[in-house]
Enzyme design. Structure first.
Site, PDB file in Angstrom:
ATOM      1  N   LYS A  13     -85.599  -9.028  -0.068  1.00  0.00           N
ATOM      2  CA  LYS A  13     -85.819  -7.837  -0.903  1.00  0.00           C
ATOM      3  C   LYS A  13     -84.910  -7.849  -2.123  1.00  0.00           C
ATOM      4  CE  LYS A  13     -84.845  -4.794   2.366  1.00  0.00           C
ATOM      5  NZ  LYS A  13     -84.398  -5.725   3.429  1.00  0.00           N
ATOM      6  N   ARG A  87     -85.272   3.632   5.478  1.00  0.00           N
ATOM      7  CA  ARG A  87     -85.148   2.793   6.673  1.00  0.00           C
ATOM      8  C   ARG A  87     -85.524   3.563   7.926  1.00  0.00           C
ATOM      9  NH1 ARG A  87     -81.085  -0.997   4.383  1.00  0.00           N
ATOM     10  NH2 ARG A  87     -80.537  -2.590   5.877  1.00  0.00           N
ATOM     11  N   ARG A 126     -76.087 -17.257   4.509  1.00  0.00           N
ATOM     12  CA  ARG A 126     -76.113 -16.614   3.183  1.00  0.00           C
ATOM     13  C   ARG A 126     -74.697 -16.447   2.621  1.00  0.00           C
ATOM     14  NH1 ARG A 126     -79.050 -10.824   2.253  1.00  0.00           N
ATOM     15  NH2 ARG A 126     -77.363 -10.003   3.556  1.00  0.00           N
ATOM     16  N   ARG A 153     -70.850 -11.900   3.615  1.00  0.00           N
ATOM     17  CA  ARG A 153     -70.781 -10.484   3.986  1.00  0.00           C
ATOM     18  C   ARG A 153     -70.271 -10.333   5.407  1.00  0.00           C
ATOM     19  NH1 ARG A 153     -76.257  -7.293   2.336  1.00  0.00           N
ATOM     20  NH2 ARG A 153     -75.914  -6.453   4.432  1.00  0.00           N
ATOM     21  N   ARG A 164     -78.808  -5.862  13.657  1.00  0.00           N
ATOM     22  CA  ARG A 164     -79.524  -5.314  12.492  1.00  0.00           C
ATOM     23  C   ARG A 164     -81.032  -5.516  12.648  1.00  0.00           C
ATOM     24  NH1 ARG A 164     -76.472  -8.596   8.131  1.00  0.00           N
ATOM     25  NH2 ARG A 164     -77.825  -7.620   6.591  1.00  0.00           N
TER      26      ARG A 164
END
Ligand code: AMP
Length: 207
Positions: A13, A87, A126, A153, A164
């Site tokens: 996204k 969400r 990532r 992160r 998540r």
């Protein structure tokens, strides 16, 4: 352009939103980025949000809805790309009410669809640029666009990523039916090269 980007964490996204913003200049409203900025600045919002974020859980609806409503009032938000919001169904209902209020209806909800096991691999490798926000991977020792430092992160470790994804399945996936019901849903296969995904995103938005 008034759109919502739907999809699991790591579906792409943020990558697609950044491209749309660069080409078409809408406001990129990423609730995750806003919360991380609040955590880094040590504001009361950041202090409240941090434990939820570190655990991979959702920040309470009232907190996040207030934040987005305020952001939508800002002058640059006339055209917006919402990334990571809504969400939950409560957030989607609150968003509809607010957009009705400010007479800016949604044009589309784009679902970027990626298999969860692909996402686990993607998110655990990532890396992001501290200076420009570039989204890269563990292979990028420094940022390929600005030479900045790359970091991981806190919530991109495997255990938190799986939490998540569970939270996404339980709380956010029902929004797919919600937006299908409003005839706003467009689904795009996100397990392809970002350039190919972007071409489909533009086609879906008639851009
Ligand atoms: P993201 O960068 O979108 O993956 O968001 C990172 C974290 O911020 C999430 O795991 C949540 O803890 C929190 N967060 C971001 N957006 C929302 C939202 N719309 N509702 C609740 N929590 C959120």
């Amino acid at each position: 352009m008034n759109i919502v980007l739907l999809g699991a964490p790591g579906a792409g996204k943020g990558t697609q939103a950044a491209r749309l913003v660069q080409e078409f200049g809408a406001a990129h409203i990423s609730t995750g980025d806003m919360l991380r900025a609040a955590v880094a600045a040590g504001t009361p919002l950041g202090q409240k949000a941090k434990s939820y974020m570190d655990a991979g859980e959702l920040v309470p609806d009232d907190v996040i809805i207030g934040l987005v409503k305020e952001r939508l009032q800002e002058p640059d938000a006339k055209n917006f790309i919402l990334d990571g919001f809504p969400r939950t169904t409560a957030q989607a209902v609150a968003l509809d009410a607010e957009l009705n209020n400010i007479e800016r209806p949604l044009e589309a909800a784009l679902l970027i669809d990626v298999d969860f096991e692909v996402i686990v691999k993607r998110l655990t490798s990532r890396r992001l640029c501290r200076s420009c926000g570039y989204i890269g991977s563990v292979a990028d020792e420094v940022c390929p666009t600005c030479g900045g430092e790359m970091y991981q992160r806190d919530d991109d470790n495997e255990e938190t990523v799986r939490t998540r994804l569970d939270v996404y399945e339980k709380s956010t996936a029902p929004l797919v039916d919600y937006y299908r019901g409003c005839e706003l849903l467009v689904t795009i296969d996100g397990d392809r090269d970002p350039d190919v995904v972007y071409a489909d995103v533009k086609k879906a938005l008639n851009l």
